[in-house]
Design an enzyme around this catalytic site. Structure first.
Site, PDB file in Angstrom:
ATOM      1  N   CYS A 165     -11.131 -28.512   9.501  1.00  0.00           N
ATOM      2  CA  CYS A 165      -9.988 -27.751   8.976  1.00  0.00           C
ATOM      3  C   CYS A 165      -8.754 -28.634   8.862  1.00  0.00           C
ATOM      4  O   CYS A 165      -8.485 -29.459   9.737  1.00  0.00           O
ATOM      5  CB  CYS A 165      -9.710 -26.573   9.918  1.00  0.00           C
ATOM      6  N   CYS A 201      -5.589 -27.431   8.675  1.00  0.00           N
ATOM      7  CA  CYS A 201      -4.357 -26.674   8.981  1.00  0.00           C
ATOM      8  C   CYS A 201      -3.563 -27.363  10.083  1.00  0.00           C
ATOM      9  O   CYS A 201      -4.067 -28.235  10.810  1.00  0.00           O
ATOM     10  CB  CYS A 201      -4.709 -25.232   9.383  1.00  0.00           C
ATOM     11  N   ASP A 208       0.864  -1.168   0.000  1.00  0.00           N
ATOM     12  CA  ASP A 208       0.000   0.000   0.000  1.00  0.00           C
ATOM     13  C   ASP A 208       0.907   1.226   0.000  1.00  0.00           C
ATOM     14  O   ASP A 208       2.054   1.164   0.425  1.00  0.00           O
ATOM     15  CB  ASP A 208      -0.927  -0.013   1.233  1.00  0.00           C
ATOM     16  N   HIS A 223      -4.187 -20.816  11.852  1.00  0.00           N
ATOM     17  CA  HIS A 223      -5.562 -21.265  11.571  1.00  0.00           C
ATOM     18  C   HIS A 223      -6.384 -20.183  10.881  1.00  0.00           C
ATOM     19  O   HIS A 223      -7.038 -20.431   9.860  1.00  0.00           O
ATOM     20  CB  HIS A 223      -6.277 -21.696  12.854  1.00  0.00           C
ATOM     21  N   ASP A 227      -7.624  -7.439   1.374  1.00  0.00           N
ATOM     22  CA  ASP A 227      -6.617  -7.507   2.452  1.00  0.00           C
ATOM     23  C   ASP A 227      -7.297  -7.042   3.727  1.00  0.00           C
ATOM     24  O   ASP A 227      -8.174  -6.154   3.674  1.00  0.00           O
ATOM     25  CB  ASP A 227      -5.420  -6.594   2.147  1.00  0.00           C
ATOM     26  N   CYS A 248      -5.177 -27.288  13.607  1.00  0.00           N
ATOM     27  CA  CYS A 248      -6.348 -28.158  13.801  1.00  0.00           C
ATOM     28  C   CYS A 248      -5.982 -29.629  13.743  1.00  0.00           C
ATOM     29  O   CYS A 248      -6.658 -30.469  14.340  1.00  0.00           O
ATOM     30  CB  CYS A 248      -7.416 -27.832  12.774  1.00  0.00           C
TER      31      CYS A 248
HETATM   32  C1  LIG Z   1     -11.748   0.242  10.041  1.00  0.00           C
HETATM   33  O1  LIG Z   1     -10.717  -0.707  10.346  1.00  0.00           O
HETATM   34  C2  LIG Z   1      -9.401  -0.225  10.192  1.00  0.00           C
HETATM   35  O2  LIG Z   1      -9.237   0.259   8.869  1.00  0.00           O
HETATM   36  C3  LIG Z   1      -8.378  -0.592   8.127  1.00  0.00           C
HETATM   37  C4  LIG Z   1      -9.176  -1.334   7.109  1.00  0.00           C
HETATM   38  N1  LIG Z   1      -9.794  -0.417   6.228  1.00  0.00           N
HETATM   39  C5  LIG Z   1      -9.128   0.168   5.214  1.00  0.00           C
HETATM   40  N2  LIG Z   1      -9.710   1.059   4.392  1.00  0.00           N
HETATM   41  C6  LIG Z   1      -8.750   1.487   3.548  1.00  0.00           C
HETATM   42  C7  LIG Z   1      -8.776   2.482   2.555  1.00  0.00           C
HETATM   43  C8  LIG Z   1      -7.584   2.781   1.859  1.00  0.00           C
HETATM   44  C9  LIG Z   1      -7.536   3.833   0.875  1.00  0.00           C
HETATM   45  O3  LIG Z   1      -8.544   4.512   0.571  1.00  0.00           O
HETATM   46  N3  LIG Z   1      -6.345   4.092   0.276  1.00  0.00           N
HETATM   47  C10 LIG Z   1      -5.224   3.378   0.572  1.00  0.00           C
HETATM   48  N4  LIG Z   1      -4.067   3.684  -0.072  1.00  0.00           N
HETATM   49  N5  LIG Z   1      -5.223   2.369   1.462  1.00  0.00           N
HETATM   50  C11 LIG Z   1      -6.387   2.068   2.140  1.00  0.00           C
HETATM   51  C12 LIG Z   1      -6.370   1.059   3.132  1.00  0.00           C
HETATM   52  C13 LIG Z   1      -7.548   0.790   3.844  1.00  0.00           C
HETATM   53  N6  LIG Z   1      -7.831  -0.065   4.900  1.00  0.00           N
HETATM   54  C14 LIG Z   1      -7.714  -1.509   9.084  1.00  0.00           C
HETATM   55  O4  LIG Z   1      -6.398  -1.088   9.232  1.00  0.00           O
HETATM   56  C15 LIG Z   1      -8.458  -1.365  10.381  1.00  0.00           C
HETATM   57  O5  LIG Z   1      -7.603  -1.058  11.448  1.00  0.00           O
END
Ligand SMILES: CO[C@@H]1O[C@H](CNc2nc3cc4c(=O)[nH]c(N)nc4cc3[nH]2)[C@@H](O)[C@H]1O
Length: 376
Positions: free
Chosen positions: A308, A310, A91, A339, A270, A313
Site C-alpha cells: 500500500c 498510503c 442521502d 488506510h 457508499d 503504510c
Molecule cells: C446493514 O448495515 C447498516 O445499514 C447501512 C447500510 N445499508 C444501507 N441500505 C440503504 C438503503 C437506503 C434506501 O433504501 N434509501 C435511502 N434513501 N438510503 C439508503 C441507505 C442505505 N444504507 C449502514 O448504515 C449500516 O449501519
C-alpha cells in the site's frame, strides 16, 4: 453530459464511466466515503485529497438536525462549511429516520418523526428534503423514499413502493424548475425500491425511468437480507435500468460485495464499513482483513500493508498502530481510517483498469482470493 459511459467489460456487466459534476469529474466505479455530519470521521479534507477521494457522502437527516440547513446556508453551503471543494452526494434522510427512530409515522405527505437529539417533532416531505439539499448545495441529491424493513410482506412492499414513486414524481416536478443556490449544478437521483420482490422492483424501476432522472439508486438493500438475495436483486435491477445512466447501490459494502456488484453493473457505492471498522481496529489489506489490536502485532515492524502507498503504510508499523489503539490515542483512528479509505479507493480504481482491459472477472477472482482472507 453528466454521465459518460466509457466502456463495458465484454465478459460481464462491469462498466467504466465518468460522472461530470461542477466539483470535479469522478471516474466510476467509485466508492464514496461516508461523512454523515459534514465530516468523514477522523479525516480532514486534506487527508481525503491525499487518498484521492473524489466524492463523499453527507446526510440530510443529520445535517438538518444539527447544525441545521439554514445555518449551513448562511455559511455558504456544505462545501464551504466543511472545506471540501470536490463532490458531495447527500442521502435524503428517509433511511436515516427509519434506522434511527422507531417513533415515526408515514403518511401520503411524508414521514413524521422525532429528533434523536431533543425529541422535537419533524416531518420530512419530498419538498422539504429537496429544500434542505438545496441549502446544503450537494452535487447529487436523493429523493425522499421509504426503505421497507427486511423482511417485508409483499403487500407492504407494494404499498411502500407506490408511496416512493409518488414522492419521486413530486420531487421530479420540483427538480424540473430547479434553481440551485450556489451557482453549481445539482443532480437528482431516484431510488428503486420493491424489497426482494422482482415484479415490484420492475414496477418501481420502470415508473422511475418514465420520470427520466439523471441517475438511479438501488435502495432497500444491505438491510440484513442474505447476500445472494442482495446480488440477485441488484442484477435484476441493472438489467432494467438505463445503460447510459449511473447506478448507485446504497450502503454497500464489504470490499468483496463491491466487486460482486460492479460485475453486476453498479457504478457507485457508499458504506460506513471502511471508516467504522478503522475506528474499531480492523483494517483491509491486499493480503486480507487484519485486527490490529491483537497481541500478534505487538512487535510487528511491518507496515499494515507492504503493497500500500498510503501515508499510514509508508510511515508506521503495525506495532505502533496497535499501541495507539491500546492507548486510546486519537492518531490511531486517523491512521487506520486513512488506510482503509485509501484501500477502498485503490480497489475500485484497480477494478476500473481491469474493466478497460476487458478482464474484470478474472481480475476479480484473483483479488478476491487475497482480500477475503484474515491475516493471522
Ligand atoms: C446493514 O448495515 C447498516 O445499514 C447501512 C447500510 N445499508 C444501507 N441500505 C440503504 C438503503 C437506503 C434506501 O433504501 N434509501 C435511502 N434513501 N438510503 C439508503 C441507505 C442505505 N444504507 C449502514 O448504515 C449500516 O449501519
Amino acid at each position: 453530459m453528466f454521465f459518460d459511459l466509457k466502456h463495458t467489460d465484454v465478459n460481464s456487466k462491469a462498466r467504466a464511466g465518468v460522472l461530470n459534476t461542477d466539483h470535479g469529474s469522478i471516474e466510476t466505479p467509485i466508492f464514496m466515503p461516508v461523512g454523515t455530519q459534514g465530516t468523514v470521521k477522523a479525516l480532514s479534507p486534506r487527508d481525503l485529497k491525499e487518498v484521492n477521494a473524489s466524492i463523499i457522502l453527507g446526510n440530510t437527516y443529520h445535517l438538518y438536525m444539527r447544525p441545521g440547513h439554514r445555518l449551513i446556508e448562511k455559511m455558504g453551503g456544505l462545501h464551504r462549511f466543511m472545506g471540501w471543494d470536490r463532490a458531495i452526494l447527500t442521502d435524503s434522510g428517509g433511511f436515516q429516520v427509519f434506522s434511527l427512530k422507531e417513533l415515526r409515522k408515514i403518511d401520503d405527505e411524508g414521514i413524521l418523526f422525532q429528533s434523536h437529539l431533543d425529541g422535537s417533532y419533524h416531518k420530512f416531505t419530498p419538498q422539504l428534503v429537496l429544500e434542505i439539499q438545496r441549502s446544503l448545495g450537494s452535487d447529487i441529491m436523493m429523493v425522499l423514499d421509504e426503505c421497507p424493513p427486511y423482511p417485508s410482506t409483499r403487500d407492504y412492499a407494494l404499498k411502500s413502493n407506490q408511496l416512493t414513486i409518488d414522492w419521486a414524481r413530486q420531487a421530479r416536478e420540483i427538480f424540473s424548475g430547479w434553481q440551485p443556490l450556489y451557482g453549481h449544478r445539482q443532480w437528482l437521483f431516484a431510488i428503486v425500491q420493491g424489497g426482494t420482490f422482482k415484479d415490484i422492483r420492475e414496477q418501481s424501476a420502470r415508473a422511475l425511468m418514465e420520470l427520466d432522472f439523471p441517475g438511479y439508486a438501488i435502495g432497500g438493500l444491505a438491510v440484513g437480507e442474505p447476500k445472494d438475495e442482495m446480488f440477485d436483486i441488484t442484477d435484476f435491477c441493472t438489467e432494467i435500468l438505463p445503460e447510459q445512466k449511473p447506478r448507485y447501490l446504497m450502503g454497500v459494502g464489504m470490499p468483496d460485495d463491491i466487486l460482486e456488484a460492479i460485475e453486476r453493473g453498479v457504478d457507485m457505492f457508499d458504506c460506513v464499513i471502511p471508516t467504522r471498522n478503522a475506528r474499531n481496529g480492523t483494517v483491509f489489506t491486499t493480503e486480507g482483513k487484519m485486527v490490529l489490536k491483537s497481541a500478534r502485532f505487538k512487535e510487528d515492524t511491518k507496515p499494515v500493508d507492504a503493497n500500500c502507498q498510503c501515508y499510514t503504510c509508508k510511515n508506521f508499523s503495525r506495532a505502533y498502530l496497535r499501541h495507539l489503539y491500546n492507548a486510546n490515542e486519537i492518531l490511531g483512528l486517523t491512521l487506520a481510517t486513512i488506510h482503509n479509505v485509501h484501500f477502498y479507493l485503490w480497489l475500485v480504481r484497480q477494478a476500473r483498469k481491469a474493466i478497460l482491459q476487458d478482464n474484470y472477472v478474472s481480475w476479480k477472482e484473483r483479488i478476491l482470493q487475497k482480500i477475503t482472507r484474515v491475516v493471522e
